[in-house]
Design a protein around this motif. Structure first.
Motif, PDB file in Angstrom:
ATOM      1  N   GLU A 236     118.137 -65.851 -96.811  1.00  0.00           N
ATOM      2  CA  GLU A 236     118.646 -66.195 -98.129  1.00  0.00           C
ATOM      3  C   GLU A 236     119.984 -66.917 -97.979  1.00  0.00           C
ATOM      4  OE1 GLU A 236     116.831 -65.992-100.544  1.00  0.00           O
ATOM      5  OE2 GLU A 236     115.438 -64.320-100.305  1.00  0.00           O
ATOM      6  N   ARG A 237     120.387 -67.602 -99.015  1.00  0.00           N
ATOM      7  CA  ARG A 237     121.674 -68.284 -98.989  1.00  0.00           C
ATOM      8  C   ARG A 237     122.795 -67.267 -98.850  1.00  0.00           C
ATOM      9  NH1 ARG A 237     124.391 -71.876-103.740  1.00  0.00           N
ATOM     10  NH2 ARG A 237     124.902 -69.796-104.485  1.00  0.00           N
ATOM     11  N   GLY A 238     123.722 -67.557 -97.930  1.00  0.00           N
ATOM     12  CA  GLY A 238     124.841 -66.668 -97.708  1.00  0.00           C
ATOM     13  C   GLY A 238     124.542 -65.510 -96.778  1.00  0.00           C
ATOM     14  N   ALA A 239     123.347 -65.476 -96.185  1.00  0.00           N
ATOM     15  CA  ALA A 239     122.992 -64.379 -95.283  1.00  0.00           C
ATOM     16  C   ALA A 239     123.894 -64.364 -94.050  1.00  0.00           C
ATOM     17  CB  ALA A 239     121.530 -64.488 -94.867  1.00  0.00           C
ATOM     18  N   PHE A 240     124.369 -65.537 -93.644  1.00  0.00           N
ATOM     19  CA  PHE A 240     125.324 -65.649 -92.544  1.00  0.00           C
ATOM     20  C   PHE A 240     126.175 -66.891 -92.796  1.00  0.00           C
ATOM     21  CE2 PHE A 240     121.081 -67.029 -91.307  1.00  0.00           C
ATOM     22  CZ  PHE A 240     121.270 -68.363 -91.020  1.00  0.00           C
ATOM     23  N   THR A 241     127.096 -67.159 -91.922  1.00  0.00           N
ATOM     24  CA  THR A 241     128.127 -68.165 -92.167  1.00  0.00           C
ATOM     25  C   THR A 241     127.562 -69.530 -92.537  1.00  0.00           C
ATOM     26  OG1 THR A 241     129.590 -67.031 -90.614  1.00  0.00           O
ATOM     27  CG2 THR A 241     130.156 -69.300 -91.197  1.00  0.00           C
ATOM     28  N   ASP A 242     126.559 -70.022 -91.788  1.00  0.00           N
ATOM     29  CA  ASP A 242     126.042 -71.369 -92.012  1.00  0.00           C
ATOM     30  C   ASP A 242     124.843 -71.417 -92.946  1.00  0.00           C
ATOM     31  OD1 ASP A 242     127.948 -72.493 -90.327  1.00  0.00           O
ATOM     32  OD2 ASP A 242     126.718 -72.151 -88.545  1.00  0.00           O
ATOM     33  N   ALA A 243     124.500 -70.299 -93.573  1.00  0.00           N
ATOM     34  CA  ALA A 243     123.339 -70.261 -94.469  1.00  0.00           C
ATOM     35  C   ALA A 243     123.739 -70.779 -95.846  1.00  0.00           C
ATOM     36  CB  ALA A 243     122.782 -68.846 -94.553  1.00  0.00           C
ATOM     37  N   ARG A 244     123.816 -72.111 -95.969  1.00  0.00           N
ATOM     38  CA  ARG A 244     124.260 -72.723 -97.231  1.00  0.00           C
ATOM     39  C   ARG A 244     123.152 -72.767 -98.273  1.00  0.00           C
ATOM     40  NH1 ARG A 244     126.481 -75.738 -93.052  1.00  0.00           N
ATOM     41  NH2 ARG A 244     128.764 -75.711 -92.958  1.00  0.00           N
ATOM     42  N   GLU A 245     121.914 -72.590 -97.830  1.00  0.00           N
ATOM     43  CA  GLU A 245     120.799 -72.546 -98.769  1.00  0.00           C
ATOM     44  C   GLU A 245     119.710 -71.642 -98.207  1.00  0.00           C
ATOM     45  OE1 GLU A 245     118.494 -76.565 -97.144  1.00  0.00           O
ATOM     46  OE2 GLU A 245     119.551 -76.593 -99.068  1.00  0.00           O
ATOM     47  N   ALA A 246     118.858 -71.135 -99.103  1.00  0.00           N
ATOM     48  CA  ALA A 246     117.757 -70.281 -98.663  1.00  0.00           C
ATOM     49  C   ALA A 246     116.737 -71.115 -97.887  1.00  0.00           C
ATOM     50  CB  ALA A 246     117.103 -69.624 -99.868  1.00  0.00           C
ATOM     51  N   ARG A 247     116.068 -70.464 -96.939  1.00  0.00           N
ATOM     52  CA  ARG A 247     115.086 -71.182 -96.136  1.00  0.00           C
ATOM     53  C   ARG A 247     113.919 -70.265 -95.799  1.00  0.00           C
ATOM     54  NH1 ARG A 247     115.985 -73.972 -90.167  1.00  0.00           N
ATOM     55  NH2 ARG A 247     113.889 -74.849 -89.976  1.00  0.00           N
ATOM     56  N   ALA A 248     112.705 -70.808 -95.957  1.00  0.00           N
ATOM     57  CA  ALA A 248     111.506 -70.048 -95.614  1.00  0.00           C
ATOM     58  C   ALA A 248     111.380 -69.954 -94.095  1.00  0.00           C
ATOM     59  CB  ALA A 248     110.271 -70.728 -96.203  1.00  0.00           C
ATOM     60  N   GLY A 249     110.813 -68.843 -93.629  1.00  0.00           N
ATOM     61  CA  GLY A 249     110.590 -68.655 -92.203  1.00  0.00           C
ATOM     62  C   GLY A 249     109.205 -69.123 -91.785  1.00  0.00           C
ATOM     63  N   LEU A 250     108.891 -68.946 -90.511  1.00  0.00           N
ATOM     64  CA  LEU A 250     107.634 -69.439 -89.970  1.00  0.00           C
ATOM     65  C   LEU A 250     106.433 -68.704 -90.548  1.00  0.00           C
ATOM     66  CD1 LEU A 250     108.794 -69.856 -86.267  1.00  0.00           C
ATOM     67  CD2 LEU A 250     108.375 -71.670 -87.931  1.00  0.00           C
ATOM     68  N   PHE A 251     106.595 -67.413 -90.885  1.00  0.00           N
ATOM     69  CA  PHE A 251     105.480 -66.694 -91.508  1.00  0.00           C
ATOM     70  C   PHE A 251     105.159 -67.275 -92.878  1.00  0.00           C
ATOM     71  CE2 PHE A 251     105.686 -63.451 -88.245  1.00  0.00           C
ATOM     72  CZ  PHE A 251     104.376 -62.987 -88.209  1.00  0.00           C
ATOM     73  N   GLU A 252     106.177 -67.635 -93.642  1.00  0.00           N
ATOM     74  CA  GLU A 252     105.928 -68.255 -94.940  1.00  0.00           C
ATOM     75  C   GLU A 252     105.299 -69.633 -94.776  1.00  0.00           C
ATOM     76  OE1 GLU A 252     108.942 -67.512 -98.263  1.00  0.00           O
ATOM     77  OE2 GLU A 252     110.035 -66.842 -96.477  1.00  0.00           O
ATOM     78  N   MET A 253     105.702 -70.365 -93.751  1.00  0.00           N
ATOM     79  CA  MET A 253     105.103 -71.665 -93.486  1.00  0.00           C
ATOM     80  C   MET A 253     103.617 -71.544 -93.184  1.00  0.00           C
ATOM     81  SD  MET A 253     108.050 -73.372 -91.078  1.00  0.00           S
ATOM     82  CE  MET A 253     107.028 -74.778 -90.670  1.00  0.00           C
ATOM     83  N   ALA A 254     103.224 -70.412 -92.593  1.00  0.00           N
ATOM     84  CA  ALA A 254     101.824 -70.209 -92.203  1.00  0.00           C
ATOM     85  C   ALA A 254     100.993 -69.570 -93.298  1.00  0.00           C
ATOM     86  CB  ALA A 254     101.766 -69.349 -90.943  1.00  0.00           C
ATOM     87  N   ASP A 255     101.573 -69.287 -94.451  1.00  0.00           N
ATOM     88  CA  ASP A 255     100.871 -68.586 -95.525  1.00  0.00           C
ATOM     89  C   ASP A 255      99.552 -69.290 -95.866  1.00  0.00           C
ATOM     90  OD1 ASP A 255     100.372 -66.707 -97.454  1.00  0.00           O
ATOM     91  OD2 ASP A 255     101.645 -67.633 -98.973  1.00  0.00           O
ATOM     92  N   GLY A 256      98.472 -68.525 -95.864  1.00  0.00           N
ATOM     93  CA  GLY A 256      97.154 -69.089 -96.144  1.00  0.00           C
ATOM     94  C   GLY A 256      96.483 -69.682 -94.928  1.00  0.00           C
ATOM     95  N   GLY A 257      97.159 -69.691 -93.777  1.00  0.00           N
ATOM     96  CA  GLY A 257      96.597 -70.273 -92.564  1.00  0.00           C
ATOM     97  C   GLY A 257      96.753 -69.339 -91.374  1.00  0.00           C
ATOM     98  N   THR A 258      97.216 -69.891 -90.266  1.00  0.00           N
ATOM     99  CA  THR A 258      97.292 -69.150 -88.999  1.00  0.00           C
ATOM    100  C   THR A 258      98.684 -69.273 -88.398  1.00  0.00           C
ATOM    101  OG1 THR A 258      94.958 -69.623 -88.541  1.00  0.00           O
ATOM    102  CG2 THR A 258      96.328 -68.951 -86.665  1.00  0.00           C
ATOM    103  N   ILE A 259      99.197 -68.164 -87.883  1.00  0.00           N
ATOM    104  CA  ILE A 259     100.417 -68.195 -87.085  1.00  0.00           C
ATOM    105  C   ILE A 259     100.055 -67.738 -85.677  1.00  0.00           C
ATOM    106  CG2 ILE A 259     101.158 -65.857 -87.757  1.00  0.00           C
ATOM    107  CD1 ILE A 259     104.074 -66.990 -87.627  1.00  0.00           C
ATOM    108  N   PHE A 260     100.418 -68.558 -84.693  1.00  0.00           N
ATOM    109  CA  PHE A 260     100.104 -68.277 -83.290  1.00  0.00           C
ATOM    110  C   PHE A 260     101.392 -67.870 -82.587  1.00  0.00           C
ATOM    111  CE2 PHE A 260      99.311 -70.292 -78.925  1.00  0.00           C
ATOM    112  CZ  PHE A 260      98.775 -69.113 -78.422  1.00  0.00           C
TER     113      PHE A 260
END
Length: 496
Positions: A236-260
């Motif tokens: 999430e935004r502000g989670a650490f020093t350089d987290a200026r905006e929220a960002r989805a992780g690799l699991f969210e990128m794989a939603d509906g598909g496959t994560i290897f």
């Protein structure tokens, strides 16, 4: 879809909830700005519809705060005024569109479907942009050996398992596959094969936008130790020093598909409990987040190390292994795949020739024998890299033929692809020095010296000074020998 309605007029709010509920959406409703803010902080929504004027504040403030907290869904405001100024202000504060009172209830479900479809397209484009930056080219499925065909059959059976959402009533339903095998044996190829086979099913388009489901390849050993959590699960935004905006992780990128999850053994043990939760139930929290997120994803893990040994050392959780190895596929090494090495080698040569518009290249009998008898400790990856290197320097003037010495395999004659090397030169002897077969022809000292200089120049790509150092010569002495052998343009000699 999950929709939050924020409207203080109870009759209007109930009518909207009833119409959208009948359309199949999950509805949460409130008439308070304060309660809406609490709901948005603790639950996940795909669409928020909010009135501008609420008893305890502005609906625009609710949307602005939601965006600041990482809300990524569609935001729509309702206004009784419908002025351009209100619309512009709403857009600036995070809204995607606005509705003007009085609402046309019969058109509302169609409008909602349009908003959600637009958001799907935007989200899909964002994910594919990130995937494109990390995409790894998949290798072609090649092999006719019994061992490889058995691995393929098992993979196809696993691909037929439907990708369903986890159910609290029925327990775990997310399919998991563990691929075990040596480095370079083709675990990534099988993972993509499972994904592609599964994508042929009718339910392979989870977002309903006509695009194929994503395949996300994660090299766990390459993830920075301090960033593994954020890379896998987002932040999430502000989670650490350089987290200026929220960002989805690799699991969210794989939603509906496959994560290897390649090299799964390298995941830090501190994160394995969180990984177990998302594998079992599809639930996780972003770094710095306070609410659960859900994904529906096929998990394929791979390892080239003994996970039981990792467990004994306290570096891997046994319960995670039990969850991952629900279905296990042993990927055979290349040395156990009779005949496949030659098939892969020739196929790679053909593919490279087509790609670069060059004449066909074939494997000579001695090269075929060398490929078939070599143990290939690096498996398919080593074989493909060897063939790619040879193809770059193979002399089409020699009939486009690759010989055993060209492969550079241990025990093969030390000759180059652009020339057959020194006359009579054979292999290395037990003392590490070249052995010459005088029965094959004359072995003149000048010819041997010229061949040695040419090989040094090829190694240095025509750099005379570096070649001289490799041969233990001064630059002046090297120049003298180049002139004596008629090698006036060293760069041309190694590039022609």
């Amino acid at each position: 879809m999950r929709i939050l309605i924020i409207e203080d007029e109870q009759g209007l709010r109930l009518s909207m909830a009833r119409v959208l509920g009948r359309a199949g959406h999950s509805i949460t409703q409130t008439g308070s700005r304060t309660e809406a803010g609490e709901l948005l902080r603790n639950a996940e929504f795909d669409l928020v519809i909010s009135d501008v004027n609420l008893p305890d504040g502005s609906g625009l403030d609710v949307l602005q705060q939601a965006r600041a907290d990482g809300f990524e869904g569609v935001a729509v405001v309702i206004t009784a005024f419908g002025t351009i100024q209100t619309a512009v202000q709403a857009m600036r504060q995070g809204a995607d569109d606005f509705l003007q009172k009085p609402l046309k209830m019969e058109e509302l479900p169609l409008q909602v479907d349009k908003w959600l479809q637009q958001r799907r397209v935007v989200r899909r484009l964002e994910l594919y942009e990130r995937l494109e930056r990390t995409r790894e080219t998949g290798a072609t499925i090649l092999g006719r050996s019994r061992a490889w065909e058995e691995a393929l059959r098992m993979s196809e059976r696993l691909a037929a398992i439907p990708l369903e959402a986890p159910s609290e009533e029925d327990g775990v339903t997310l399919p998991t596959v563990l691929l075990l095998g040596e480095t370079g044996s083709g675990k990534g190829v099988l993972a993509r094969h499972i994904h592609r086979a599964a994508a042929k099913s009718a339910a392979a388009d989870p977002l309903g936008d006509g695009h194929a489901p994503p395949f996300v390849h994660v090299n766990c050993a390459a993830l920075p130790l301090t960033l593994v959590d954020g890379e896998l699960f987002g932040h999430e935004r502000g989670a650490f020093t350089d987290a200026r905006e929220a960002r989805a992780g690799l699991f969210e990128m794989a939603d509906g598909g496959t994560i290897f999850l390649d090299e799964i053994s390298e995941i830090p043990v501190e994160l394995q409990a969180k990984l177990l939760l998302v594998v079992e139930q599809g639930r996780f929290r972003r770094v710095g987040g306070g609410k659960d997120r859900t994904v529906r994803v096929r998990v394929i893990a791979a390892s080239n190390t003994d996970l039981e040994q990792r467990i004994a050392k306290g570096a891997f959780r046994r319960d995670l292994l039990y969850r991952l190895n629900a279905f296990t596929v042993q990927v055979p090494p290349l040395r156990q795949r009779e005949g496949d090495a030659l098939l892969i080698a020739q196929s790679t040569l053909d593919r490279l020739a087509r790609r670069h518009g060059r004449p066909p290249v074939r494997l000579a009998e001695d090269a075929q024998a060398a490929i078939a008898t070599y143990s290939w400790p690096g498996n398919v990856r080593e074989l493909v890299n060897t063939i790619q290197r040879v193809a770059m320097f193979c002399d089409a003037g020699d009939g486009g033929c690759v010989h055993a010495p060209d492969l550079g395999l241990p025990g093969a004659p030390a000759e180059s692809a652009a020339g057959r090397g020194a006359p009579g030169e054979s292999a290395l002897g037990p003392d590490g020095l070249p052995v010459f077969d005088f029965l094959r022809g004359n072995c003149k000292a000048d010819d041997v010296e010229k061949s040695l200089i040419l090989q040094a120049l090829r190694h240095t790509r025509g750099n005379v000074s570096r070649a001289a150092r490799l041969l233990g010569l001064t630059r002046a002495s090297m120049r003298h020998r180049l002139e004596r052998h008629g090698l006036k343009d060293p760069v041309a000699e190694v590039t022609d």
